[in-house]
Enzyme design. Structure first.
Site, short mmCIF file in Angstrom:
data_model
loop_
_atom_site.label_atom_id
_atom_site.label_comp_id
_atom_site.label_asym_id
_atom_site.label_seq_id
_atom_site.Cartn_x
_atom_site.Cartn_y
_atom_site.Cartn_z
CG HIS A 173 0.64 0.56 12.39
ND1 HIS A 173 1.80 0.89 13.07
CD2 HIS A 173 0.92 0.71 11.07
CE1 HIS A 173 2.73 1.24 12.18
NE2 HIS A 173 2.23 1.14 10.97
O1 RIB Z 1 0.26 5.34 11.08
C1 RIB Z 1 -0.34 4.08 10.93
C2 RIB Z 1 -1.83 4.22 10.79
O2 RIB Z 1 -2.15 5.01 9.64
C3 RIB Z 1 -2.54 2.87 10.58
O3 RIB Z 1 -3.81 2.91 11.16
C4 RIB Z 1 -2.65 2.81 9.09
O4 RIB Z 1 -3.72 1.97 8.67
C5 RIB Z 1 -2.95 4.23 8.73
O5 RIB Z 1 -4.33 4.47 8.97
#
Ligand code: RIB
Ligand code: CA
Length: 313
Positions: A242
Site C-alpha cells: 500500500h
Molecule cells: O490499510 C493499509 C494501511 O494500514 C497501510 O498503510 C498499512 O501500513 C497500515 O498502516
C-alpha cells in the site's frame, strides 16, 4: 529540478518500511525533512523504533524521526499485530536502533517546518492514521497554505480491510481523516482499490532479494513471510504494498491514473465508521476534494523498486 520537500508520517509496518527505504534511496529527487510516527500497525513506541530502524538501515542518520500521537483523536486505538507481528516488522531481523527520536513531539515538528516554509512548498505523505496531521492543522489551520500536496494512503472505494466498509488507517482515526479531507489542501488518495494491485509477489520480492544487500535481506525477510489471509484474500500470494505507492507517485506519477472526486469520511455509523464515501460518478455534485487513484502500473513499479533500493548499498 530541486528535490521535493517531503515529510513522511508513518506507522511502520512493512509497507511503510519499504516506502521509507524508497524515499531515502531517491535522495536526488526527494528531500525527506523528517519522519513523524503515529500509532497504527503497532503502538507508537514501536512505530518509532521501526522508523529509526529504517533510517539506520538506509544509512541516512541525517533524517530525523519524531514520535507522534499514541492514540486516535476520539476512538480507542486499534493495532494490527496479527498481520505484521508483535513489533510490527516480523521477519526484518533488525536490531533495536542506536538512534533516538528527536525532540519535539511530531506535531510540533510539523508545525515548525510548516511555519518556516514558503507557501505550497511542503509535500506531506501520511502512511498511517491521520492523527498527527489533523492535530497540526487543528492547532494552526492557516498552515494549510504551506502544503503543496498531501499524498496519502488510506480509505477504500470498494471493500475495506479491517471491516467490510473501512480501510485500517481511516478506521483507526476517522475523525482525523474527516479533518484532513476537509482542509481544502490538494490531496492524492491511494485507497485499497488501487493499492491491492501493488502486490509484492514472491517473484517481485526475489528481484529485490537478488540485490544481496542488508536492505534487500530485511525487505526479503519482511515480505517473504506468508501473509495472513493471503491468496484467498488477494488472489495472488504476497503482501499488498500500500504505502510504497505514495512515494512511487512522487517519483513516477506516470504510473498512476485516477480522477478528482469528492470524498467524505463516515465517523459515526455503527457498521460503516471509517468508510471513505468516494463519489466516483459525481452523483452528489459536490466539489472534488481529492484525486483518487484507481490504476497502477504495478509491473513497472516493481521493476524500478530494486533499481532504487540498490542506491542504498
Ligand atoms: O490499510 C493499509 C494501511 O494500514 C497501510 O498503510 C498499512 O501500513 C497500515 O498502516
Ligand atoms: Ca502504514
Amino acid at each position: 529540478m530541486a528535490p521535493l520537500k517531503v515529510i513522511i508520517d508513518t506507522d511502520p509496518g512493512p509497507d511503510d518500511a519499504l516506502a521509507i527505504l524508497l524515499a531515502l534511496a531517491e535522495r536526488e529527487r526527494l528531500e525527506v525533512l523528517g519522519l513523524t510516527t503515529v500509532a497504527g500497525n503497532v503502538a507508537v513506541d514501536l512505530t518509532t523504533i521501526n522508523a529509526l530502524r529504517m533510517v539506520e538501515l538506509a544509512k541516512r542518520p541525517d533524517v530525523p524521526v519524531f514520535r507522534g500521537a499514541s492514540r486516535p483523536l476520539l476512538r480507542k486505538l486499534v493495532t494490527a499485530e496479527f498481520i505484521n507481528g508483535p513489533d510490527g516488522l516480523e521477519g526484518a531481523g533488525l536490531p533495536l536502533p542506536q538512534l533516538e527520536p528527536q525532540a519535539p513531539h511530531a506535531v510540533e515538528f510539523l508545525l515548525r517546518m510548516l511555519r518556516a516554509a514558503p507557501d505550497r512548498s511542503i509535500t506531506l505523505c501520511p502512511l498511517g492514521p491521520l492523527t498527527n496531521i489533523a492535530l497540526a492543522f487543528a492547532q494552526e489551520p492557516g498552515l494549510a497554505a504551506k502544503v503543496e500536496r498531501i499524498v496519502l494512503m488510506g480509505g477504500a472505494r470498494d471493500l475495506g480491510n479491517v471491516t467490510p466498509a473501512a480501510e485500517f488507517n481511516v478506521f483507526v482515526d476517522p475523525h482525523a481523516a474527516a479533518i484532513v479531507f476537509g482542509l481544502g489542501v490538494p490531496i492524492v488518495m491511494f485507497g485499497l482499490h488501487a493499492t491491492h494491485h501493488a502486490m509484492a509477489t514472491p517473484e517481485r520480492v526475489a528481484r529485490i532479494a537478488a540485490l544481496g544487500t542488508g536492505v534487500a535481506r530485511a525487505v526479503d525477510g519482511m515480505l517473504s513471510r506468508p501473509r495472513p489471509g493471503g491468496v484467498a484474500r488477494f488472489g495472488v500470494p504476497g503482501h499488498p504494498m500500500h504505502d510504497p505507492c505514495v512515494v512511487a507517485f512522487l517519483l513516477w506519477p506516470e504510473l498512476f491514473q485516477g480522477r478528482d472526486c469528492h470524498v467524505a469520511v463516515e465517523t459515526a455509523g455503527e457498521a460503516t465508521v471509517g468508510r471513505t464515501v468516494i463519489d466516483w460518478w459525481g452523483q452528489k455534485m459536490l466539489a472534488p476534494n481529492a484525486h483518487v487513484i484507481e490504476r497502477i502500473d504495478a509491473e513497472t513499479l516493481f521493476n524500478r523498486l530494486p533499481q532504487s533500493l540498490a542506491k542504498l548499498g
